[in-house]
Design an enzyme around this catalytic site. Structure first.
Site, PDB file in Angstrom:
ATOM      1  N   ASP A 100       4.343   1.514 -10.274  1.00 16.56           N
ATOM      2  CA  ASP A 100       3.271   2.166  -9.531  1.00 16.56           C
ATOM      3  C   ASP A 100       3.287   1.721  -8.076  1.00 16.56           C
ATOM      4  OD1 ASP A 100       2.014  -0.296  -9.382  1.00 16.56           O
ATOM      5  OD2 ASP A 100       0.370   0.224 -10.712  1.00 16.56           O
TER       6      ASP A 100
ATOM      7  N   ASN B 104      -5.639   5.676   0.002  1.00 18.78           N
ATOM      8  CA  ASN B 104      -6.684   6.686  -0.180  1.00 18.78           C
ATOM      9  C   ASN B 104      -7.899   6.397   0.690  1.00 18.78           C
ATOM     10  OD1 ASN B 104      -5.528   8.529  -1.961  1.00 18.78           O
ATOM     11  ND2 ASN B 104      -6.095   7.337  -3.766  1.00 18.78           N
TER      12      ASN B 104
ATOM     13  N   HIS C  22      -7.927  11.281   0.122  1.00 19.34           N
ATOM     14  CA  HIS C  22      -7.227  11.588  -1.127  1.00 19.34           C
ATOM     15  C   HIS C  22      -6.148  12.648  -0.940  1.00 19.34           C
ATOM     16  CE1 HIS C  22      -9.601   9.112  -3.882  1.00 19.34           C
ATOM     17  NE2 HIS C  22     -10.654   9.425  -3.139  1.00 19.34           N
TER      18      HIS C  22
ATOM     19  N   ASP D  85      -2.386  12.205  -2.147  1.00 14.80           N
ATOM     20  CA  ASP D  85      -1.632  13.141  -2.986  1.00 14.80           C
ATOM     21  C   ASP D  85      -0.261  13.420  -2.393  1.00 14.80           C
ATOM     22  OD1 ASP D  85      -3.681  13.299  -4.790  1.00 14.80           O
ATOM     23  OD2 ASP D  85      -4.451  15.234  -4.073  1.00 14.80           O
TER      24      ASP D  85
ATOM     25  N   GLU E 142      -1.488   6.530  -9.813  1.00 13.89           N
ATOM     26  CA  GLU E 142      -0.318   6.204  -9.002  1.00 13.89           C
ATOM     27  C   GLU E 142       0.803   5.596  -9.820  1.00 13.89           C
ATOM     28  OE1 GLU E 142      -3.116   2.593  -8.520  1.00 13.89           O
ATOM     29  OE2 GLU E 142      -3.232   4.728  -8.979  1.00 13.89           O
TER      30      GLU E 142
END
Length: 258
Positions: free
Chosen positions: A128, A136, A141, A145, A172
């Protein structure tokens, strides 16, 4: 992302169904053509001999059955494509286009079944993005993304196409199924991917960031459950986090269970 994964191959019976339906339409059209021919004859007279009658019937049949059959086959093809699209949507993550958790588990369990007949090594990798919450919080956000999509692209490009499977596990976190590798080889693959992620500038809307990732590796062995290997890989991932992040940790092969 342009890499779309399918859980299942296209239905091999779709063409057969389309041809069967096409044949049904042809038969129906033939019957309809004969009825029209009889009605035509009642109004305009019956052809002088049987060959003329058959020729008239064939011509009417071709005029009726050809377009009907083509339309029917085209419609069946569209239906099959629609079902294939639904299957693809059910097996892929909508943001990254990678395998979703459900699809990855199915494919991994299929690989475990194949291992019963072969001796090739398989490893599970979980990784991750480090401190993703900060990304974020700092950039929003939507920016996060874009980072996830970029990491998916980088990871996909670093793997061996159809031989390795890449999925988004959630948030993630990503997961990889490496085939025909041992632990040392899996470690090398993950080290290269870790370095590539850490050295890549991610620029969106004029903002550039760099992120790192932590990796955990565990083997899949004959008789071992997928959940057991995933848990072992997660433990290595947490160890990589505890050791300072941006690291790769792996475990020794698991002992098979009955």
């Amino acid at each position: 992302m342009s890499h779309n994964y399918r859980l299942e191959q296209a239905d091999p019976n779709s063409a057969v169904r389309a041809l069967s339906f096409f044949g049904f339409v042809i038969v129906a059209a033939l019957s309809l053509a004969i009825i029209f021919a009889i009605i035509f004859s009642s109004y305009f007279g019956t052809p002088r001999d049987q060959s003329d009658f058959m020729m008239m019937t064939i011509i009417i049949t071709a005029c009726v059955a050809g377009p009907m059959g083509a339309l029917a086959a085209q419609n069946q093809y569209r239906v099959d494509r629609y079902h294939a699209t639904l299957e693809a949507m059910a097996s892929t993550d909508p943001l990254t286009g990678l395998l979703n958790r459900r699809a990855f588990k199915i494919l991994a369990n299929e690989e475990i079944s194949r291992m019963q007949r072969t001796d090739h090594g398989v490893c599970i990798v979980t990784f991750d993005i480090d401190n993703f919450k900060r990304v974020n919080d700092a950039h929003g956000h939507a920016f996060g993304d874009r980072v996830l999509t970029s990491i998916a692209n980088i990871s996909h490009a670093a793997l061996r196409g159809p031989f390795d499977r890449l999925g988004r596990w959630g948030g993630e976190e990503f997961v990889i199924l490496l085939t025909n590798v041992n632990i040392d080889q899996a470690q090398s693959v993950c080290e290269r991917l870790r370095e590539r992620i850490a050295s890549t500038d991610l620029t969106f809307n004029g903002t550039t960031v760099r992120v790192t990732a932590s990796f955990g590796i565990a083997p899949l062995t004959k008789g071992c459950r997928l959940e057991e290997s995933l848990e072992a890989a997660d433990q290595m991932l947490y160890r990589a986090k505890s050791a300072g992040r941006n690291k790769v940790m792996s475990v020794a092969p698991l002992k098979s269970v009955a």
